[in-house]
Design a protein around this motif. Structure first.
Motif, PDB file in Angstrom:
ATOM      1  N   GLY A  62      42.306  39.293  35.451  1.00 42.01           N
ATOM      2  CA  GLY A  62      40.894  39.205  35.092  1.00 42.01           C
ATOM      3  C   GLY A  62      40.652  39.099  33.607  1.00 42.01           C
ATOM      4  O   GLY A  62      39.725  39.682  33.066  1.00 42.01           O
TER       5      GLY A  62
ATOM      6  N   GLU B 164      41.711  40.532  40.196  1.00 39.61           N
ATOM      7  CA  GLU B 164      41.576  39.720  41.407  1.00 39.61           C
ATOM      8  C   GLU B 164      41.864  40.577  42.641  1.00 39.61           C
ATOM      9  O   GLU B 164      42.887  41.251  42.713  1.00 39.61           O
ATOM     10  CB  GLU B 164      42.566  38.547  41.332  1.00 39.61           C
TER      11      GLU B 164
ATOM     12  N   SER C 272      43.810  35.016  36.095  1.00 44.70           N
ATOM     13  CA  SER C 272      43.015  35.331  37.279  1.00 44.70           C
ATOM     14  C   SER C 272      43.394  36.696  37.868  1.00 44.70           C
ATOM     15  O   SER C 272      42.526  37.499  38.212  1.00 44.70           O
ATOM     16  CB  SER C 272      43.207  34.216  38.303  1.00 44.70           C
TER      17      SER C 272
END
Lengths: 731, 158
Positions: free
Chosen positions: A211, A73, A208
């Protein structure tokens, strides 16, 4: 009624994040940036790799190797990708056989850095109040502007305009348990154990940030040694996961208190301007402007301003207003939630302002508030209907107590009132699974108790009330994110109001199923000789006799309850720029403080305190008292002593408990707690959440009491002896 | 002092630990060598009181004591306090008063209070007991319930 977790906790028998341990575990330490803003020119990790006991060192260059397929991210880099954004930002991490070895190795990494200009304070960005064009400054990372009605005309024709500027300081959650987690890789899945308020949110966050798919992450919460908003989002977990991948062993990472303060995502300073137009004794128009330091920004900075700014209008009917707020990026750690994020600060400004205005008009401050206070059916600034709210009832109760206190008030003492409202987060969804066995009921859910009792006590009491089963026969069991039903987590005073509804629905579904089988309209459960009995009218039968053969084989009957909130609408035409947020479930708190101000030192002593808290319906009165007393005392810290102090280089000057003063046991005054019932909330039986509301009015109530005692207003938090002495012109 | 073996009497039992570093704190020896994690790790700077233990009966911040400094002494942790009468009464008083929320500071409070209430004769005054808890921080309860627990535990032991 004694909470089931009380004695085990008091004996030291429960496992918190800091207690985590696993066979073959390594200890981790973070390498932190020595400057607040700049770039890493070169960083040599090899000396650390050669240090005794070191098993893994990870830095920015290692991310690709460790997670080859990951889409990291960009908004929340694990390590700075380009710029270092705050002092202490982690730039690398080390895992070693002992904590001492990890810390020694981390200390050998000295990144070569190039410094950039530091914005340490709001005034570094805007020395003067910003013009509308200022929104284009790249350091303005959030901008909210809304208006309604003919504000200019009303200000022009008003009999009186009251204008003031307030300032507030950074305050830290200071949970006594530092952040701590343990990560390991098992068969290609990342397992994280962490002291977290939000296991599912943490799972999604780590996925998140790194990833990686959520399906490869499992999060299990531990008991939480205080959250207060600080243990929500992912924080240490991504580093622990990376080190676990690099080392192939379980990795434990926890923070020192210095790191807690220096990295903490918490409430940061603000400057607030308030202008109020009065005509014929009533408020006719308002202007509210907010400059909020959001530090090294993270996603969510818009929320910090867009949500907070509504609290600057307060729970008062508004005919015309204009509000504008800027979220400013400085080189402090990122702004983060801290029990009713920014509301005590907003309400300090607003309620000081309203109080001063009432005094200027020669009107009783409580009566002046009652003239404008929301009642059910009123419309908010964004035209949302106000739900049942115990604000007027709270003001009336406070007026009675204030009258009694006023009667015997010693000279040099003063009494202050403040009102606050809050919207509890009942919109955030959650599910619960109930498992009724022949010997009792189990509630299975995903997050641990964080302290307020809403999980161990609140959820059990909801099931008790629906089913009639004594709370001693109800156990709450915690699963990890792979086994427990989804829940949003403990935040926003939502647990009882939202997850409680899921438990209520599951319990009703159990009761309905059993009623059908018993051939009755309704049933209640009771315990006899450790067995569950189903009572239908005068008939009592063993639960076992109502189970199907499959259920008997499985050992019980299961029910699942879900609660997902409905969307609340606002009038978007009033919003010029940015996002404002609708409220969900309305609640109110009215507080009274009596203080004595030392006219030589400026020291403020709170002599006594009273809190009138809208609870909708009290599910457990002891928990109500506990939440209100705890919130009040935390608020007294915000009011009088807690302040994070940064140097012009954005270095935190007081990163520890010796220089950041929390209230202590001898500081606290008698606190009268009164629950206001009868204004039903969205929760089970009309209950309203109350984790956050009790802190909200505290700084304002104390400030108004100081003004009452001295005739002088203090415009900045905290009201330290020095600030009070300056206001009184003693310095 | 040496980077060597350490003997402590922990909760009445003599225990030997090999190769304990000079700089190791009592808090860490108790938690990670003796496995007694009821003593909580808070600020590690003597500011919060979560790590309070009794050294020869005296409430002591175990984060500020080097293990070798107390070599051969009697150390009582929350696990030991909880096994004795005074500790049980204090724990019960905390639970009944609603003085336990997140519970992280609680073992430190219990040890600090039990340490003051041990021994024969009249217990110290409530004011003196509260003075003895000034070094223990609680962020959840607002201390009111803890004050009640102090009064109740003192009453029960009078």
């Amino acid at each position: 009624m004694i909470r089931s977790d009380a004695e085990p906790k008091a004996r030291g028998a429960l496992e918190y994040g800091t207690d985590l341990e696993a066979p073959g575990m390594l200890w981790a330490a973070l390498v932190r940036s020595p400057i607040a803003h700049g770039r890493i020119v070169r960083m040599d990790l090899s000396p650390a790799r050669k240090m005794p006991g070191v098993v893994a060192v990870v830095g920015p260059e290692d991310l690709r190797t460790l997670l080859p397929k990951a889409a990291l991210e960009a908004e929340r880099p694990v390590f700075p990708l380009d710029e270092i954004r705050y002092r202490g930002e982690p730039v690398a991490a080390v895992a070693a056989e002992t904590l001492e070895q990890a810390r020694r190795a981390a200390a050998t990494i000295e990144p070569e850095v190039e410094s950039l200009r530091v914005d340490a304070r709001i005034e570094d960005i805007f020395p003067e109040w910003p013009s509308p064009a200022a929104a284009k400054d790249p350091r303005v990372v959030g901008h909210v502007h809304a208006r309604f009605g003919d504000v200019d005309a009303k200000f022009r024709s008003a009999e009186l305009v009251h204008s003031e500027t307030y300032r507030t300081s950074g305050v830290h959650q200071v949970a006594i348990e530092p952040h701590a987690c343990l990560a390991e890789v098992r068969n290609g899945t990342f397992h994280i154990r962490s002291s977290t308020q939000t296991p599912f949110g943490l799972r999604d966050d780590v996925a998140s940030i790194l990833g990686i798919p959520e399906s490869r992450l499992v999060v299990e919460g531990t008991w939480v040694g205080g959250g207060f908003g600080g243990k929500g989002a992912a924080f240490l977990e991504p580093y622990a996961v990376l080190l676990a991948i690099a080392s192939g062993r379980p990795v434990k990472l926890s923070l020192t208190f210095e790191e807690e303060f220096e990295l903490g995502r918490t409430t940061l300073p603000s400057i607030i301007r308030l202008d109020t137009a009065v005509h014929r004794g009533r408020i006719v128009a308002r202007r509210v402007r907010l400059l909020l330091d959001t530090g090294a920004s993270l996603p969510g900075r818009d929320f910090a301003v867009g949500y907070s700014i509504g609290f600057l209008l307060g729970p008062y009917r508004t005919t015309a207003y204009e509000i504008e707020g800027f979220a400013l990026q400085t080189n402090k750690p990122p702004f983060g939630p801290h029990r009713a994020p920014f509301a005590p600060q907003s309400v300090f400004a607003l309620e000081s302002h309203i109080d001063g205005l009432a005094r200027r008009l020669g009107v009783d401050p409580i009566e002046f508030r009652k003239l404008h206070a929301w009642r059910e059916g009123d419309r908010t600034a964004y035209d949302q209907p106000v739900g049942p709210i115990g604000l007027e009832a709270g003001l009336e109760a406070a007026a009675r107590t204030a009258g009694e206190w006023r009667a015997g008030l010693p000279s040099g003492h003063g009494i202050g009132v403040a009102a606050g409202f809050w919207s509890t987060g009942v919109g955030a969804g959650g599910e619960a699974r109930l498992w009724l066995r022949p010997d009792g009921l189990t509630i299975l859910e995903g997050e641990r108790e964080i302290g307020n009792g809403s999980v161990v006590q609140g959820l059990a009491l909801v099931a008790e009330r629906v089913l009639g089963l004594p709370v001693e026969a109800i156990r709450v069991e915690y699963g990890d994110t792979a086994t427990a039903p989804f829940d949003s987590g403990v935040f926003g005073s939502r647990t009882l109001g939202a997850l409680g509804q899921a438990v209520e629905k599951a319990a009703r579904s159990l009761a309905n199923t059993l009623a059908t089988r018993a051939g009755a309209q309704t049933v209640q459960l009771e315990m006899k000789n450790d067995r569950v009995l189903v009572v239908a009218g005068r008939r009592r039968q063993k639960l076992v006799d109502l189970l199907t053969p499959e259920e008997r084989a499985a050992g019980g009957i299961e029910a699942h309850g879900k609660h997902y909130g409905s969307e609340r609408k606002i009038d978007a035409s009033r919003v010029v720029t940015g996002t404002v947020y609708p409220y969900q479930d309305f609640t109110a708190a009215v507080h009274l403080a009596e203080v004595e101000v030392d006219r030589e030192t400026g020291h403020v002593r709170v002599v006594r305190y009273a809190a009138f808290q809208d609870v909708g319906k009290a599910v457990d009165s002891a928990s109500v008292t506990g939440q209100v007393e705890g919130g009040v005392v935390m608020g007294l810290g915000t009011a009088l002593s807690e302040e994070m102090l940064w140097t012009p280089e954005a270095r935190l000057a007081n990163p520890g408990l010796l220089d950041y003063r929390l209230p202590r046991i001898r500081d606290v005054p008698p606190i009268h707690v009164e629950a206001i019932e009868g204004f039903a909330g969205a929760g089970p039986f009309g209950a309203k959440g109350l984790g956050e509301p009790p802190i909200i009015p505290v700084p304002a109530a104390v400030a108004n009491a100081v003004a009452d005692a001295t005739g002088t207003r203090v415009y900045e938090l905290p009201m330290t002896p020095e600030r009070v002495a300056r206001a009184l012109k003693l310095l | 002092m040496s980077d060597g073996p350490l003997t402590l009497t922990i909760n009445g039992k003599p225990q030997q630990f090999e190769r304990v570093p000079d700089a190791e704190r009592l808090l860490d020896t108790l938690r990670w060598r003796a496995g007694l994690k009821g003593t909580k790790e808070g600020c590690r700077t003597g500011g919060c009181g979560a790590c309070t233990v009794l050294v020869n009966g005296e409430p002591t911040l175990s984060c500020l004591v080097l293990s070798h400094e107390v070599s051969g002494e009697n150390v009582t942790t929350i696990e030991g306090v909880a096994a004795e009468k005074v500790g049980r009464i204090v724990i019960r008083a905390f639970a009944e008063a609603g003085a336990v929320q997140c519970g992280y500071c609680t073992p430190g409070f219990v040890v600090a209070l039990a340490g003051q209430l041990q021994g024969d004769g009249t217990p110290p005054s409530v004011a003196s007991l509260l003075d003895g808890l000034e070094g223990n921080l609680c962020r959840c309860t607002g201390y009111r319930a803890i004050q009640k627990a102090v009064v109740a535990a003192r009453e029960a032991l009078k």
